[in-house]
Design a protein around this motif. Sequence first.
Motif, short mmCIF file in Angstrom:
data_model
loop_
_atom_site.label_atom_id
_atom_site.label_comp_id
_atom_site.label_asym_id
_atom_site.label_seq_id
_atom_site.Cartn_x
_atom_site.Cartn_y
_atom_site.Cartn_z
N PHE A 177 0.83 -1.19 0.00
CA PHE A 177 0.00 0.00 0.00
C PHE A 177 0.88 1.26 0.00
CE2 PHE A 177 -2.84 -2.94 2.65
CZ PHE A 177 -3.27 -3.59 1.51
N ARG A 178 1.98 1.20 0.75
CA ARG A 178 2.89 2.36 0.78
C ARG A 178 3.64 2.48 -0.54
NH1 ARG A 178 7.49 3.72 5.34
NH2 ARG A 178 8.57 1.97 4.34
N VAL A 179 4.08 1.36 -1.12
CA VAL A 179 4.80 1.41 -2.40
C VAL A 179 3.92 1.99 -3.51
CG1 VAL A 179 5.82 -0.01 -4.22
CG2 VAL A 179 6.39 -0.48 -1.84
N VAL A 180 2.70 1.49 -3.60
CA VAL A 180 1.80 1.93 -4.67
C VAL A 180 1.48 3.42 -4.54
CG1 VAL A 180 -0.60 1.74 -5.46
CG2 VAL A 180 0.78 -0.32 -5.18
N VAL A 181 1.15 3.86 -3.34
CA VAL A 181 0.79 5.26 -3.15
C VAL A 181 1.98 6.17 -3.47
CG1 VAL A 181 0.15 7.00 -1.42
CG2 VAL A 181 -1.07 4.82 -1.51
N GLN A 182 3.17 5.81 -3.00
CA GLN A 182 4.32 6.68 -3.25
C GLN A 182 4.73 6.67 -4.72
OE1 GLN A 182 7.44 7.26 -0.49
NE2 GLN A 182 6.42 6.12 1.15
N THR A 183 4.52 5.57 -5.40
CA THR A 183 4.81 5.54 -6.83
C THR A 183 3.89 6.48 -7.58
OG1 THR A 183 5.59 3.26 -6.69
CG2 THR A 183 4.97 4.06 -8.87
N PHE A 184 2.62 6.51 -7.20
CA PHE A 184 1.69 7.46 -7.82
C PHE A 184 2.08 8.90 -7.47
CE2 PHE A 184 -2.17 10.09 -7.67
CZ PHE A 184 -2.52 10.03 -9.00
N LEU A 185 2.38 9.15 -6.20
CA LEU A 185 2.77 10.50 -5.80
C LEU A 185 3.97 10.98 -6.60
CD1 LEU A 185 2.32 10.29 -1.92
CD2 LEU A 185 1.08 11.81 -3.47
N ARG A 186 4.94 10.11 -6.76
CA ARG A 186 6.14 10.47 -7.53
C ARG A 186 5.77 10.87 -8.95
NH1 ARG A 186 9.67 7.41 -10.87
NH2 ARG A 186 11.88 8.03 -10.75
N SER A 187 4.79 10.16 -9.54
CA SER A 187 4.43 10.42 -10.94
C SER A 187 3.66 11.72 -11.14
CB SER A 187 3.60 9.25 -11.49
OG SER A 187 2.28 9.28 -10.98
N VAL A 188 3.11 12.29 -10.05
CA VAL A 188 2.32 13.53 -10.17
C VAL A 188 2.98 14.69 -9.46
CG1 VAL A 188 0.15 12.31 -10.53
CG2 VAL A 188 0.87 12.89 -8.20
N GLY A 189 4.27 14.54 -9.15
CA GLY A 189 5.00 15.64 -8.54
C GLY A 189 4.78 15.78 -7.05
N GLY A 190 4.26 14.75 -6.39
CA GLY A 190 4.06 14.81 -4.95
C GLY A 190 5.27 14.32 -4.19
N PRO A 191 5.20 14.33 -2.86
CA PRO A 191 6.32 13.83 -2.05
C PRO A 191 6.43 12.32 -2.14
CG PRO A 191 4.45 14.34 -0.65
CD PRO A 191 4.07 14.79 -2.04
N TRP A 192 7.65 11.81 -2.01
CA TRP A 192 7.86 10.37 -1.98
C TRP A 192 9.24 10.12 -1.40
CZ3 TRP A 192 11.44 7.53 -5.11
CH2 TRP A 192 12.20 8.32 -5.97
#
Length: 662
Positions: A173-188
């Motif tokens: 759950f943490r890997v998937v969320v952070q991968t998405f955040l990375r792709s939209v310019g969010g923190p990761w």
Amino acid sequence: MFVKQTSFTGEFVANDSSSQGSGEWTRDDWVSFADRLLAPVRRFASPGNGLVTFPGAEGGYGRAVDGLEGFARTFLIAGFRIAGARGVGVDDLIKFYARGITTGVDPTAVDRWVRCEEHPQAKVEAASLALVLDLTRPWLWDTLDALTQQRVIDYLAPVVGDETYPRNNWLWFRVVVQTFLRSVGGPWSQSDIDDDLARHDSYRRQGGWFSDGDGRAFDHYAGWAMHLYPVLWARMSGADELAGDHAATDVRELDSYLQDARHLVGADGSPLIQGRSLIYRFAAAAPFWAGVIAGVPSTSAGALRHAAEKIVRHFDDRGAPNNEGVLTMGWHDEWRQLAQTYSGTGSPYWAAKGLLGIALPADHPVWVTPPEPLPVEMRDFTRIISASGWAVSGTADDGIVRVANHGTSRDDDDALVGDSPLYARLGYSTAVSPLLDERGWAEPLEQSISLVDADGAGTHRSALVPLDVSTDDAAIAVAAASRWSAHLMSFASDQQGHGSGMTGDAAVVASVTAVSVLRGPWEIRLAKVNDVTHPGRWALRWGGWPVPANGSLVSTIRALGEDAVDTTDSRTGASPLAAVVDVPTVTTPVAAGTWHAVHITLAGRVERENPVRITIDAGLASISWPDNTSTVLRLPSAASESNLSHPELSHPNQSRHQGTPR
């Protein structure tokens, strides 16, 4: 993105017409079934669509979490639907969920989502949100206004650096969320992802299996979590820059796992009724679709599609979803005892994972690849699954798969607790359920070997140790063995109810070694008692398979070579499969250091059988089966009983976070 354009047969409404035929499902049938599950969603949605709260008693985490789960988990179905259609003809679906997202992340909205920093369950649902937003990026994420996009990022951001995730499948759950955040310019955090991938690797076991955390926690999470998420994650935007050689390794492991998994589905499509979260029902089909998407080399796409279809249709044909189109907490019908204490009305919709195939377009080869039957649909088979310590037997005549369990336990390896009926029973099957009422959790009966005192109190077998054992010809019969410290329990008043055994004070009575030898519908079960340390007058009680009273299944148990007391224990309200189930048992005297044996049968019908015969001499057990075949095995010796047969499966003295995993 792994989808191409296809068509949508209607807007956000049910379409039953094509899903009830007797032949193999077409893609249109799969889509129709998904639409039936989505049809009631609006009826139970909040004014802003942010929460979807299905009818029923409030879940263990409260109505707000129930509503978040209802949205996020049906969003999975919608996401697969939108992606498979490539956004064409699904405008109503996109509009509904886009409005729900806008509401859910609005901190001022009455029907906003519970946030990740407010409740741990939000971290689970955040992964579904991130997966679908990535999968449907051109048709959903890219159409959200800038404020809503930023609010989505803010909603997901607290997972970065969060060290409170349980040590199990939650890592994804943490890997998937952070991968998405990375792709939209969010923190990761690169270190978060590296740590989680390393933890994932630490849960790898033999034959492509995964334990759901440290130890030997084997269940459906191996497939619908530990194998599914790596396949979906590898296709997320930017994941290839993070995965390294993980993607190729995960496909190889999935390929091996699926060869076992196909053998654990009954001919009627029932998954093995074992492990927690069974209310997710046809989520058990998810790893087969993952195999199609990953292109595993050893099993054809037609065989994988057929396995997935058998599972989904098993439930569709038996009342799930119900007449209102709702998935309730239960197996076929609603049966609340099957759920864990944390489950709510939206929880069953993780079944959505079993519909992953509709994300594949109409021109994908899987839809025209000829189907291949399940192993149990073709022939009788025997199989050993070393990771989980399971000996497996399937019979084509009645379509039943049976498992003798000598290696799986939800609890820590050295934890003397009550036996979880979901994990610690000696046998599981696609045709029967363990007893799951309060008494079933407190007193092992079905599929158990217990020392019982004069008052009828029976011992538990948690903290079992798998042992090496094999037969002379695995094509005829297979065997598994284990040892445990048989112990009486005095339970604490406060119990977690998350699937593990009940805790309390344990008093060790003796050491028990057991062996299961499987052939067709039969099992020879042997046991030896040593090191009796607790004073008292003990007998050995053996429990058979629990079958519906007055049903067609045959369950018998007979002592071999010694006097025994035969009984049948009827239980009411203890099984999701029938109002009343019968459990045959035999009780035999205890002679310390001596092997005792029983003959157990689970079959689809009564047949005349030749008797089973067994002789034990010089550590060898020779078995003559009813079909005139024979098996010889070397029983565990005193030396082998003191060693683990699979040391890589044991992690002594490690505590496992039992948290609130779903």
